[in-house]
Design a protein around this motif. Structure first.
Motif, PDB file in Angstrom:
ATOM      1  N   SER A 187     -34.482  -3.196  58.982  1.00  0.00           N
ATOM      2  CA  SER A 187     -34.505  -3.693  60.351  1.00  0.00           C
ATOM      3  C   SER A 187     -33.075  -3.886  60.845  1.00  0.00           C
ATOM      4  N   PRO A 188     -32.901  -4.097  62.151  1.00  0.00           N
ATOM      5  CA  PRO A 188     -31.554  -4.380  62.659  1.00  0.00           C
ATOM      6  C   PRO A 188     -30.925  -5.628  62.038  1.00  0.00           C
ATOM      7  N   TRP A 189     -31.740  -6.527  61.479  1.00  0.00           N
ATOM      8  CA  TRP A 189     -31.182  -7.707  60.809  1.00  0.00           C
ATOM      9  C   TRP A 189     -30.495  -7.325  59.504  1.00  0.00           C
ATOM     10  N   ASP A 190     -30.987  -6.279  58.854  1.00  0.00           N
ATOM     11  CA  ASP A 190     -30.476  -5.905  57.539  1.00  0.00           C
ATOM     12  C   ASP A 190     -29.251  -5.000  57.600  1.00  0.00           C
ATOM     13  N   LEU A 191     -29.262  -4.047  58.511  1.00  0.00           N
ATOM     14  CA  LEU A 191     -28.228  -3.021  58.517  1.00  0.00           C
ATOM     15  C   LEU A 191     -26.807  -3.547  58.683  1.00  0.00           C
TER      16      LEU A 191
ATOM     17  N   MET B 251     -30.912 -24.692  67.101  1.00  0.00           N
ATOM     18  CA  MET B 251     -32.107 -24.258  66.379  1.00  0.00           C
ATOM     19  C   MET B 251     -33.270 -24.006  67.333  1.00  0.00           C
ATOM     20  N   VAL B 252     -33.459 -24.897  68.315  1.00  0.00           N
ATOM     21  CA  VAL B 252     -34.540 -24.734  69.282  1.00  0.00           C
ATOM     22  C   VAL B 252     -34.360 -23.453  70.085  1.00  0.00           C
ATOM     23  N   ASN B 253     -33.123 -23.130  70.419  1.00  0.00           N
ATOM     24  CA  ASN B 253     -32.844 -21.944  71.226  1.00  0.00           C
ATOM     25  C   ASN B 253     -32.898 -20.649  70.429  1.00  0.00           C
ATOM     26  N   HIS B 254     -32.956 -20.763  69.096  1.00  0.00           N
ATOM     27  CA  HIS B 254     -33.042 -19.561  68.269  1.00  0.00           C
ATOM     28  C   HIS B 254     -34.511 -19.155  68.154  1.00  0.00           C
ATOM     29  N   ASP B 255     -35.053 -18.693  69.280  1.00  0.00           N
ATOM     30  CA  ASP B 255     -36.479 -18.413  69.359  1.00  0.00           C
ATOM     31  C   ASP B 255     -36.750 -16.913  69.366  1.00  0.00           C
ATOM     32  N   ASP B 256     -38.004 -16.550  69.648  1.00  0.00           N
ATOM     33  CA  ASP B 256     -38.413 -15.150  69.633  1.00  0.00           C
ATOM     34  C   ASP B 256     -37.587 -14.317  70.611  1.00  0.00           C
ATOM     35  N   LYS B 257     -37.341 -14.866  71.790  1.00  0.00           N
ATOM     36  CA  LYS B 257     -36.559 -14.147  72.790  1.00  0.00           C
ATOM     37  C   LYS B 257     -35.139 -13.889  72.304  1.00  0.00           C
ATOM     38  N   GLU B 258     -34.537 -14.898  71.678  1.00  0.00           N
ATOM     39  CA  GLU B 258     -33.172 -14.761  71.172  1.00  0.00           C
ATOM     40  C   GLU B 258     -33.102 -13.697  70.083  1.00  0.00           C
ATOM     41  N   ILE B 259     -34.073 -13.707  69.178  1.00  0.00           N
ATOM     42  CA  ILE B 259     -34.082 -12.762  68.066  1.00  0.00           C
ATOM     43  C   ILE B 259     -34.282 -11.338  68.567  1.00  0.00           C
ATOM     44  N   LYS B 260     -35.247 -11.147  69.470  1.00  0.00           N
ATOM     45  CA  LYS B 260     -35.479  -9.806  70.009  1.00  0.00           C
ATOM     46  C   LYS B 260     -34.286  -9.324  70.830  1.00  0.00           C
ATOM     47  N   GLY B 261     -33.640 -10.252  71.522  1.00  0.00           N
ATOM     48  CA  GLY B 261     -32.460  -9.882  72.280  1.00  0.00           C
ATOM     49  C   GLY B 261     -31.345  -9.370  71.396  1.00  0.00           C
TER      50      GLY B 261
ATOM     51  N   SER C 109     -29.759  -5.563  71.531  1.00  0.00           N
ATOM     52  CA  SER C 109     -28.325  -5.355  71.762  1.00  0.00           C
ATOM     53  C   SER C 109     -27.696  -4.608  70.596  1.00  0.00           C
ATOM     54  N   TRP C 110     -28.175  -4.868  69.367  1.00  0.00           N
ATOM     55  CA  TRP C 110     -27.616  -4.173  68.205  1.00  0.00           C
ATOM     56  C   TRP C 110     -27.950  -2.689  68.256  1.00  0.00           C
ATOM     57  N   LEU C 111     -29.171  -2.339  68.696  1.00  0.00           N
ATOM     58  CA  LEU C 111     -29.562  -0.932  68.787  1.00  0.00           C
ATOM     59  C   LEU C 111     -28.691  -0.183  69.794  1.00  0.00           C
TER      60      LEU C 111
END
Length: 343
Positions: A30-34, A238-248, A252-254
């Motif tokens: 995934s983009p998290w790993d690369l 931590m609260v702001n590190h949500d689904d939207k933040e992760i997908k964003g 952006s990495w792609l």
């Protein structure tokens, strides 16, 4: 101690005991790993004391560990694989994945060193020879194209045993949260124990979370405010590190891929704390009783890095591994306020 050196007695590779159809399939990242391919392997290990009256036979112990590892790899087969990269011209692309084909398996090393446990634990600073208790010295994850992704090194001391393991972060995430052979009480080879903790971590947990508290607050401003204010800033992050933040981040990495460099994320005047109190390091006993110390290798260390483990004696105690430059460590050790708390 300066003249002591680690001697390799045997070196082999261990394959999964059962090769399933699933184990022959490639696994893509995934983009998290690369972005993590330029980081060092994770290196963690446990030091055990052997009493004089303990019925211990090293050949039997090693055989049991290898059998356990082989059974473990049947369930967590990606750790027996290697990385592979495929380039295509039309359209231009590059794919990195876990490739189970033509891999000799996980590496298993037996070594010895003419040292006692006291030689390792009594010095104020961890002796450099401890780095030789781990395989793949200075290797980065990308080297997993040629090197084993999981390596276990068992080092015999005069009066003890050290069991060290190492693996790249992305291999762990795609293989399993922990590596354990349930059929034996021999145990957790990957010592971060995520699937063995109580209560278990949720299914959507996929690794240590690094949060950046944004804003312009300085250290001086934090000191002028209450500790509650600093805690609230962490809570907000931590609260702001949500689904939207992760997908964003993934999107952006792609669009603009990058690999992680430590200097990008860690302020030279900052402190980075890794690991979690949930990782019961001393719960991994390998049939030897409770370990006397948790030690790590060369990987991923820098000035200001702190690693926290639950303490050996429990009760809310902690083991802290602190990495500082010599001049910073000298200042730290002379801080009377700090020493009055930890001594």
């Amino acid at each position: 101690m300066e003249s002591a050196s680690v001697q390799i007695i045997s070196d082999c590779f261990v394959k999964p005991k059962i090769a399933s159809e699933e184990a022959n399939k490639p696994i893509y990242f995934s983009p998290w790993d690369l972005p993590l391919f330029c980081l060092n392997y994770i290196q963690k290990g446990l030091l055990f004391r052997l009493s004089e009256n303990q019925d211990f036979i090293i050949t039997t112990f090693l055989k049991d560990l290898k059998d356990s590892l082989s059974a473990t790899l049947s369930h967590f087969h990606p750790l027996a694989a290697r990385f592979a990269t495929v380039k295509r011209q039309n359209p231009p692309s590059m794919v990195v994945f876990l490739n189970p084909e033509n891999s000799p398996g996980a590496r298993f090393i037996h070594s010895t060193v003419d040292l006692r446990i006291s030689d390792v634990l009594q010095p104020t600073d961890v002796p450099l020879i401890v780095q030789s208790f781990f395989d793949h010295h200075e290797a980065i994850a990308h080297d997993g194209h040629e090197l084993s992704l999981l390596s276990i090194q068992v080092t015999e001391l005069i009066d003890g045993i050290f069991i060290g393991s190492l693996r790249p972060r992305m291999a762990v995430r795609n293989a399993c949260p922990a590596v354990t052979d349930r059929s034996r009480n021999l145990l957790q080879f990957a010592v971060n124990n995520r699937s063995r903790i109580s209560p278990p971590l949720p299914e959507n947990y996929f690794g240590n979370l690094v949060l950046t508290v944004t804003g312009t607050t300085t250290a001086g401003e934090l000191m002028e405010q209450s500790i509650g204010r600093a805690a609230w800033r962490l809570h907000e992050a931590m609260v702001n590190h949500d689904d939207k933040e992760i997908k964003g981040f993934a999107e952006s990495w792609l669009k603009k891929p990058f690999v992680v460099k430590m200097s990008w994320f860690f302020d030279p005047n900052g402190v980075h704390i890794g690991s979690l109190p949930r990782f019961d390091m001393y719960g991994n006993e390998f049939g030897l009783g409770k370990g006397v110390a948790v030690l790590s290798g060369y990987g991923n260390k820098f000035d200001g890095k702190v690693t926290a483990y639950p303490g050996r004696d429990g009760g809310g105690s902690m083991d802290l591994e602190i990495c500082l430059l010599p001049e910073n460590m000298a200042a730290f050790e002379s801080d009377e306020e700090f020493l009055s708390v930890v001594n």
